[in-house]
Design an enzyme around this catalytic site. Structure first.
Site, short mmCIF file in Angstrom:
data_model
loop_
_atom_site.label_atom_id
_atom_site.label_comp_id
_atom_site.label_asym_id
_atom_site.label_seq_id
_atom_site.Cartn_x
_atom_site.Cartn_y
_atom_site.Cartn_z
N SER A 252 0.55 -1.63 -0.10
CA SER A 252 -0.10 0.04 -0.21
C SER A 252 1.10 1.25 0.37
O SER A 252 2.82 0.62 0.27
CB SER A 252 -0.75 0.02 1.36
OG SER A 252 -0.16 0.03 2.25
N LYS A 253 0.23 2.41 -0.56
CA LYS A 253 1.43 3.47 -0.33
C LYS A 253 2.07 4.33 1.06
O LYS A 253 3.00 4.32 1.10
CB LYS A 253 0.07 4.69 -0.44
CG LYS A 253 0.63 5.56 -1.54
CD LYS A 253 -0.45 6.91 -1.82
CE LYS A 253 -0.33 7.90 -2.59
NZ LYS A 253 -0.75 8.96 -3.42
N ARG A 254 1.45 3.52 2.31
CA ARG A 254 1.96 3.68 2.86
C ARG A 254 3.47 3.08 3.14
O ARG A 254 4.05 3.49 4.05
CB ARG A 254 1.31 3.83 4.72
CG ARG A 254 1.07 4.26 5.45
CD ARG A 254 -0.15 4.25 6.84
NE ARG A 254 -1.20 4.60 6.29
CZ ARG A 254 -1.59 2.92 6.53
NH1 ARG A 254 -1.97 2.81 7.49
NH2 ARG A 254 -3.35 3.05 6.16
#
Ligand code: GLU
Length: 490
Positions: A252-254
């Site tokens: 994910s982006k995180r």
């Protein structure tokens, strides 16, 4: 049946590597089967709309070299290819479902729904619409609609039956209808939800295969029901495995870079990204890892796509990038970085900059890395390392450096651009200069390095002279001799 597949992103601002994988697998499948690849923009969630997202998406695909046969910019016989331009179609189809009793109007307010969810959560039940509006008579519903009461349209999921999803990767997946929510199909603002628009468009655009990420599998039984309600034949489904971080958490982006744009900025080549992403889920029949796009088109098959999550390993991506760069000829690599080195070329001339690249290219992982190395070698030197500088306090070393400088200054100018000859000539000058004072081997070369760069490590000196050229080499030698004299006790 002709193969028609689609990539159907919601334009939320950037292309996720998972999206690239979906688009690529669709593309490989279409090309292999002589089918068509369609780009459809699913922008029905107006709250998530991002200005310029479609243009951004198209420019990334352009860079990657992946072209669509039909779509908002390519055109085609099944347009418009942007869902917000097809609203009438969805409304008509909802009416058709309502007529047949497969859809009903729901008047529950957001507050009512929120209270319903809270109550279900308190009882540890899965939050689902309790179907209260499904029990309203058609008459009553029509009256309330006529009176202008805000409403949505929901699908009437049949009770107590199994819904079967046949998936080319997962086989048969069975869902109990009791676990399926009476999904909203058309929102109160007249926009369809993903489910309705997706099914209507896949049908009208004559999509033969839906190849998409695993996260859409739970939606598929609802889609299968919608096809059934409409009396349409469903396309074939293939749900691709999730992309995972090396620790097997969901990518994910995180957790790091997920946008194709990030990898472009890092200097990953488009053909590398294609090669790398192709291997995220698809397993070739042997353990080869390097594939060109045309080889992928030939060899790809959905049968060899696995179910297990595919790990996105950044180290492997860099390794692959380095392999691709290693395979490029000196000429090709130079052409690929020429623009990034334009200022250095203007200042030092093309032959020396190119020579620097050839000397320094070993093990580079990206074009940026190559450019950085070349820039570094032409940049001014950092302050001398004290231990190296101290070597030149020695009178013998100084005399040898002085002698070397004299001999180099006498080399004919054209020789400075004949790099192989220059290498030999430089070594000879240094050895002869050493002989005048009995300095040789490691001691000789350390002294020469101290005089030329002041640094304990760096490119081979006999090659550095070719990179720097006459003026700079002589200047560096003079400068260090002057500094030494400055240091010497009076
Ligand atoms: N709009 C969905 C997405 O953003 C499409 C999913 C599908 O391919 O059905 O991925």
């Amino acid at each position: 049946m002709s193969v028609r597949v689609r990539y159907a992103p919601s334009p939320t601002g950037y292309l996720h590597v998972g999206g690239l994988r979906t688009a690529l697998y669709n593309c490989l499948f279409a090309r292999q089967k002589g089918g068509r690849l369609i780009l459809r923009i699913e922008d029905t969630d107006q709250t998530r709309r991002v200005e310029g997202a479609v243009e951004n998406l198209l420019s990334v695909f352009d860079w990657i070299g992946l072209a669509f046969d039909e779509g908002p910019h390519a055109g085609g016989a099944f347009g418009p290819y942007v869902q917000s331009e097809r609203l009438d179609l969805y409304r008509r189809h909802v009416s058709q479902l309502a007529e047949a009793g497969h859809a009903y109007a729901c008047f529950c307010s957001p507050q009512t729904l929120e209270a319903m969810r809270a109550e279900q959560a308190a009882q540890n039940r899965i939050p689902m619409y309790d179907r209260r509006c499904r029990r309203l008579s058609r008459n009553e519903a029509e009256k309330r609609i006529g009176a202008g009461e805000p409403h949505v349209w929901r699908m009437a999921v049949p009770e107590r039956r199994d819904v079967l999803v046949r998936d080319l990767i997962r086989g048969e997946v069975r869902f109990e209808s009791a676990t399926l929510d009476d999904q909203v199909l058309l929102k109160s603002d007249g926009f369809p939800t993903y489910h309705l628009a997706n099914v209507v468009d896949d049908h009208l655009m004559q999509i033969s295969h839906v190849i998409r990420g695993e996260e859409w599998l739970p939606s598929t039984p609802k889609h299968v029901l919608l096809y059934e309600f409409f009396g349409w034949e469903a396309p074939q489904f293939a749900h691709l495995p999730l992309l995972l971080n090396p620790d097997r958490s969901k990518m994910s982006k995180r957790s790091g870079d997920v946008a194709v744009e990030d990898y472009r900025k890092k200097g990953i080549l488009p053909e590398v990204l294609i090669n790398f992403v192709a291997l995220l889920g698809w397993h070739p029949s042997d353990d080869r890892e390097i594939f060109s796009l045309s080889e992928l088109v030939r060899e790809f098959s959905l049968e060899r796509v696995g179910k297990a999550g595919a790990v996105f390993d950044q180290t492997k991506l860099l390794w692959m990038n380095a392999e691709y760069i290693k395979a490029q000829s000196d000429e090709a690599l130079f052409e690929n970085v020429r623009r990034a080195l334009a200022d250095l070329i203007a200042l030092n001339g093309e032959p020396r900059v190119k020579y620097a690249l050839v000397v320094l290219r070993g093990g580079v992982t990206s074009y940026d890395d190559a450019v950085k190395r070349v820039r570094e070698v032409f940049a001014p030197l950092p302050p001398a390392d004290p231990e190296m500088a101290a070597l030149l306090d020695d009178e013998t070393a100084r005399a040898v450096v002085q002698e070397l400088e004299t001999r180099l200054a006498k080399l004919p100018a054209p020789l400075w651009l004949r790099f192989d000859e220059l290498e030999t000539a430089f070594k000879q000058c240094a050895q002869e200069a050493g002989q005048t004072r009995g300095l040789k081997g490691k001691n000789l070369w350390r002294a020469v390095r101290a005089a030329m760069t002041g640094q304990p490590h760096g490119p081979e000196l006999a090659r550095l002279v070719g990179i720097w050229g006459r003026e700079r080499v002589l200047a560096e030698l003079k400068r260090s001799l002057a500094t030494v004299i400055g240091h010497a006790p009076c």
